[in-house]
Design a protein around this motif. Structure first.
Motif, PDB file in Angstrom:
ATOM      1  N   UNK A 120       0.842  -1.192   0.000  1.00  0.00           N
ATOM      2  CA  UNK A 120       0.000   0.000   0.000  1.00  0.00           C
ATOM      3  C   UNK A 120       0.874   1.237   0.000  1.00  0.00           C
ATOM      4  N   UNK A 121       0.603   2.136  -0.936  1.00  0.00           N
ATOM      5  CA  UNK A 121       1.239   3.452  -0.886  1.00  0.00           C
ATOM      6  C   UNK A 121       0.835   4.129   0.409  1.00  0.00           C
ATOM      7  N   UNK A 122       1.800   4.731   1.067  1.00  0.00           N
ATOM      8  CA  UNK A 122       1.532   5.393   2.341  1.00  0.00           C
ATOM      9  C   UNK A 122       1.917   6.856   2.195  1.00  0.00           C
ATOM     10  N   UNK A 123       0.912   7.673   1.960  1.00  0.00           N
ATOM     11  CA  UNK A 123       1.128   9.111   1.793  1.00  0.00           C
ATOM     12  C   UNK A 123      -0.193   9.809   2.072  1.00  0.00           C
ATOM     13  N   UNK A 124      -0.203  11.113   1.925  1.00  0.00           N
ATOM     14  CA  UNK A 124      -1.431  11.864   2.191  1.00  0.00           C
ATOM     15  C   UNK A 124      -1.941  12.633   0.985  1.00  0.00           C
ATOM     16  N   UNK A 151       1.488   9.575   9.270  1.00  0.00           N
ATOM     17  CA  UNK A 151       2.028   8.413   8.576  1.00  0.00           C
ATOM     18  C   UNK A 151       2.032   7.181   9.487  1.00  0.00           C
ATOM     19  N   UNK A 152       2.395   7.384  10.738  1.00  0.00           N
ATOM     20  CA  UNK A 152       2.425   6.266  11.684  1.00  0.00           C
ATOM     21  C   UNK A 152       1.036   5.659  11.835  1.00  0.00           C
ATOM     22  N   UNK A 153       0.029   6.514  11.935  1.00  0.00           N
ATOM     23  CA  UNK A 153      -1.339   6.037  12.084  1.00  0.00           C
ATOM     24  C   UNK A 153      -1.825   5.311  10.825  1.00  0.00           C
ATOM     25  N   UNK A 154      -1.458   5.828   9.662  1.00  0.00           N
ATOM     26  CA  UNK A 154      -1.851   5.185   8.406  1.00  0.00           C
ATOM     27  C   UNK A 154      -1.225   3.798   8.301  1.00  0.00           C
ATOM     28  N   UNK A 155       0.037   3.688   8.672  1.00  0.00           N
ATOM     29  CA  UNK A 155       0.729   2.400   8.604  1.00  0.00           C
ATOM     30  C   UNK A 155       0.017   1.351   9.435  1.00  0.00           C
ATOM     31  N   UNK A 156      -0.382   1.716  10.635  1.00  0.00           N
ATOM     32  CA  UNK A 156      -1.066   0.764  11.514  1.00  0.00           C
ATOM     33  C   UNK A 156      -2.421   0.376  10.928  1.00  0.00           C
ATOM     34  N   UNK A 174      12.654  11.282   8.528  1.00  0.00           N
ATOM     35  CA  UNK A 174      12.316  10.429   9.654  1.00  0.00           C
ATOM     36  C   UNK A 174      11.087   9.571   9.460  1.00  0.00           C
ATOM     37  N   UNK A 175      10.550   9.520   8.236  1.00  0.00           N
ATOM     38  CA  UNK A 175       9.281   8.800   8.044  1.00  0.00           C
ATOM     39  C   UNK A 175       9.421   7.297   8.289  1.00  0.00           C
ATOM     40  N   UNK A 176      10.536   6.715   7.885  1.00  0.00           N
ATOM     41  CA  UNK A 176      10.691   5.266   8.056  1.00  0.00           C
ATOM     42  C   UNK A 176      10.776   4.911   9.537  1.00  0.00           C
ATOM     43  N   UNK A 177      11.541   5.684  10.304  1.00  0.00           N
ATOM     44  CA  UNK A 177      11.670   5.410  11.740  1.00  0.00           C
ATOM     45  C   UNK A 177      10.325   5.528  12.436  1.00  0.00           C
ATOM     46  N   UNK A 178       9.549   6.555  12.104  1.00  0.00           N
ATOM     47  CA  UNK A 178       8.243   6.748  12.737  1.00  0.00           C
ATOM     48  C   UNK A 178       7.309   5.592  12.416  1.00  0.00           C
TER      49      UNK A 178
END
Length: 328
Positions: A120-124, A151-156, A174-178
């Motif tokens: 899934x693409x993860x963006x806004x 982004x963290x919320x979308x990933x979950x 820092x998007x990957x770490x978050x």
């Protein structure tokens, strides 16, 4: 014939198709390919995209059909992009459990099981009314750290819906770490991250913005996507994403950045993906429609060049067609 004539005759190994196949240095396989798919909320029939002939905005039902066709052809993975019925400033539909991508992921997970890789693409940008990839400040700038929370919320949410791989594409620091932290804390440690580590501020994205209905309403994305003139920056971005926990890295676009694909491949020790983007697709289709090029040969030549440059995985809108051709 003189004695000085070369003993080595390179043409010997080019003489027949069978010989050329036997000694080919670069091979393209259906499982190397990932098919991008668009799913739109609130439509009852799939909608054609004028700037991308042959590509559709899918309903949930037509998406399932297209996904089955891709898997049957041997395509290695699917990446989903969602177009919600309602957009707002914070992209609320992106992490809504009832959002269009979450629904589609549950559909495909139930249908396909482990027969393919669901990404899934993860963006806004597809979800915001302003078309930018994050939360805006009062001054109209993208707020990096506030965006990381989204982004963290979308990933979950995507993980809960059954995704195998999340693909953050917003180029926030820092998007990957978050995302990795959020997934691990929520119990989704097995969900992988394919980072858009090297994403240029390219003019080749125009047709995609038609497809995903995500053109910025003001300005552009050059403040957070990379300058096309830079190469060293790409290596730094890829290594930063790996340090933060990325499992794959991606270069986007592909064809005009084959030098970057090669440099990334030589630098990192994880799978490298390259995205053959909408502008690349549209140019070939437009020229082919005029009879100016051999469409099938151009498609195979471009995909082979991306693999030859070092990409292990190629995202392409031709994935199903090419996979069928390769299997045939």
């Amino acid at each position: 014939m003189t004695a000085q004539f070369p003993v080595v005759r390179s043409r010997r190994l080019r003489r027949t198709p069978a010989l050329r196949r036997l000694v080919a240095e670069t091979r393209l396989h259906p499982s190397d390919l990932v098919l991008p798919l668009f799913v739109k909320e609130g439509i009852t029939e799939p909608q054609p995209i004028a700037s991308m002939p042959g590509v559709l905005q899918h309903t949930r039902d037509s998406l399932r059909k297209a996904a089955h066709e891709a898997v049957e052809a041997g395509v290695g993975g699917l990446i989903l992009f969602g177009i919600p019925a309602v957009k707002d400033g914070r992209g609320s539909a992106a992490d809504d459990p009832a959002g269009i991508v979450q629904k589609a992921l549950r559909d495909l997970s139930a249908d396909l099981g482990d027969s393919t890789v669901l990404i899934a693409d993860l963006c806004l940008d597809e979800y915001t009314d302003h078309g930018h990839c994050g939360i805006l400040t009062n001054d109209g700038e993208v707020d990096n750290d506030a965006t990381l929370e989204r982004y963290a919320s979308i990933a979950v949410a995507q993980a809960a819906a059954g995704v195998d791989v999340v693909a953050p594409s917003g180029m926030m620091d820092g998007q990957v770490a978050a995302i990795r932290t959020a997934l691990d804390e929520a119990g989704y440690g097995n969900v992988a991250i394919m980072a858009y580590a090297v994403k240029y501020a390219s003019a080749f994205y125009g047709p995609f913005r038609d497809a995903a209905e995500c053109a910025p309403q003001f300005g552009d994305r050059s403040a957070y996507q990379q300058d096309p003139s830079n190469a060293e920056e790409s290596m730094r971005e890829a290594l930063l994403d790996l340090d933060e926990g990325a499992d794959f890295v991606m270069v986007k676009p592909a064809l005009t950045y084959l030098d970057i694909v090669r440099r990334v491949r030589d630098t990192v020790h994880v799978p490298v993906a390259a995205y053959q983007v909408s502008g690349e697709y549209a140019m070939v289709e437009a020229a082919a429609a005029q009879g100016w090029i051999d469409r099938e040969r151009i498609i195979m030549e471009t995909l082979t060049s991306v693999r030859r440059a070092g990409a292990d995985i190629v995202l392409t809108y031709w994935a199903t067609e090419v996979a069928r051709s390769l299997r045939d």
